[in-house]
Design an enzyme around this catalytic site. Structure first.
Site, short mmCIF file in Angstrom:
data_model
loop_
_atom_site.label_atom_id
_atom_site.label_comp_id
_atom_site.label_asym_id
_atom_site.label_seq_id
_atom_site.Cartn_x
_atom_site.Cartn_y
_atom_site.Cartn_z
N HIS A 26 29.62 38.37 79.60
CA HIS A 26 30.63 37.22 80.33
C HIS A 26 30.42 35.79 79.47
O HIS A 26 31.21 35.29 79.34
CB HIS A 26 30.48 37.16 81.76
CG HIS A 26 30.66 38.42 82.50
ND1 HIS A 26 30.15 38.47 83.74
CD2 HIS A 26 30.98 39.48 82.09
CE1 HIS A 26 30.23 39.77 84.35
NE2 HIS A 26 31.13 40.21 83.14
N HIS B 40 38.90 42.26 84.28
CA HIS B 40 37.55 42.02 83.93
C HIS B 40 37.09 42.97 82.95
O HIS B 40 36.30 42.78 82.08
CB HIS B 40 36.89 42.26 85.22
CG HIS B 40 35.20 41.85 84.93
ND1 HIS B 40 34.93 40.78 84.91
CD2 HIS B 40 34.24 42.81 84.64
CE1 HIS B 40 33.68 40.74 84.70
NE2 HIS B 40 32.96 42.04 84.45
N ASP C 255 35.01 41.94 79.45
CA ASP C 255 33.83 42.77 78.99
C ASP C 255 33.97 42.94 77.62
O ASP C 255 33.02 42.58 76.79
CB ASP C 255 33.37 43.89 79.98
CG ASP C 255 32.92 43.53 81.32
OD1 ASP C 255 32.23 42.44 81.50
OD2 ASP C 255 32.85 44.48 82.13
N HIS D 87 30.37 49.14 77.85
CA HIS D 87 29.35 48.41 76.71
C HIS D 87 28.83 49.40 75.64
O HIS D 87 28.89 49.10 74.65
CB HIS D 87 28.43 47.82 77.60
CG HIS D 87 28.50 46.98 78.66
ND1 HIS D 87 29.56 45.76 78.55
CD2 HIS D 87 28.49 46.86 80.04
CE1 HIS D 87 29.72 45.15 79.63
NE2 HIS D 87 29.05 45.80 80.54
#
Ligand SMILES: [Zn+2]
Length: 275
Positions: free
Chosen positions: A74, A228, A232, A255
């Site tokens: 973030h 969101h 990311d 991720h």
């Protein structure tokens, strides 16, 4: 588009609770002449770069010489959106604070500090050939384009369902910066049993229980959850070290795949150009 390297205009500090450790952490932001964003933890410099990423299970964690800093994504997105390319972040704990679950406070404080511009260029990475990585039904790919254009699809059980969003104006998107992280209520117990999410609460995450959002004020945006995921992705992509130019399409990425995409791009110098 600003092609010049930049740093913050003054030193500042910011404190908050680590999502997983539950401990207060203080960040000190220091202007940097050298290119790139880097953390300093217990005297160890850890560049916030894809090749330093050591763990991607719950957040993006970087590590060097036995020291690690997790949940950098973030803050990296806040640097991206602020146009900052060079900065040192001193941190007194192993995890970047979660703040309100979004990048908003980081972005706001960087904005307050202001931007200092250097004469040097070399901040863009232009993708020259299509690159794709996948894992089961999740994938992320990038094709050549002169801007950054992101399309994200996520799919969870109801009430989230399938959500898709295309973000063409990546440079200017408050609704991405202040969209919060989210968790399914049934996952919380498993995460807690693993000794994690000690600092998690309705103040720093959207919690989805049964068919409803458990936060008293609900969602900030109808598409807050997919927003969101884009946040990311932007934070993770910025660990390439540059502002990426390309058409990015992603399905259920996270991720792990975001990092693999960068490793794949850098595996062949013909895949990209820096300018
Ligand atoms: Zn996140």
């Amino acid at each position: 588009m600003n092609k010049r390297q930049t740093t913050i205009n003054r030193i500042f500090k910011l404190s908050g609770i680590g999502l997983h450790t539950g401990r207060e952490v203080t960040l000190e932001f220091i202007p940097r002449r050298e290119f790139g964003i880097a953390f300093v933890y217990q005297g160890q410099l850890i560049p916030a770069r894809y090749d330093m990423v050591a763990d991607t299970r719950l957040s993006t964690q970087i590590a060097a010489d036995g020291k690690s800093v997790s949940t950098i994504e973030h803050l990296m997105a806040a640097f991206y959106y602020s146009g900052i390319t060079n900065c040192l972040v001193y941190i007194d704990g192993p995890e970047v604070p979660i703040m309100d679950g979004s990048a908003w406070e980081f972005y706001h404080e960087i904005w307050r500090a202001g931007v200092y511009e250097f004469p040097e260029t070399g901040v863009y990475l232009k993708v020259l050939r299509p690159v794709e990585v996948s894992h089961n039904d999740a994938w992320v790919r990038v094709k050549p384009l002169n801007t950054l254009d992101i399309t994200m699809t996520i799919e969870f059980r109801p009430p989230v369902g399938k959500q898709r969003k295309r973000l063409m104006d990546v440079e200017n998107a408050v609704s991405i910066i202040n969209s919060r992280t989210f968790v399914l209520h049934e996952e919380i117990e498993a995460i807690r049993k693993a000794g994690l999410a000690k600092g998690g609460s309705l103040d720093n995450a959207v919690v989805i229980g049964g068919e409803e959002i458990l936060n008293p004020n609900g969602l900030r945006y109808k598409k807050e959850l997919v927003n969101h995921k884009i946040l990311d992705l932007i934070g993770d992509l910025f660990t390439c070290g540059y502002r990426m130019l390309g058409k990015v399409e992603a399905n259920k990425t996270g991720h792990y795949l975001n990092n693999r995409l960068l490793r794949e791009i850098f595996a062949d110098p013909d895949n990209y150009a820096i300018y």
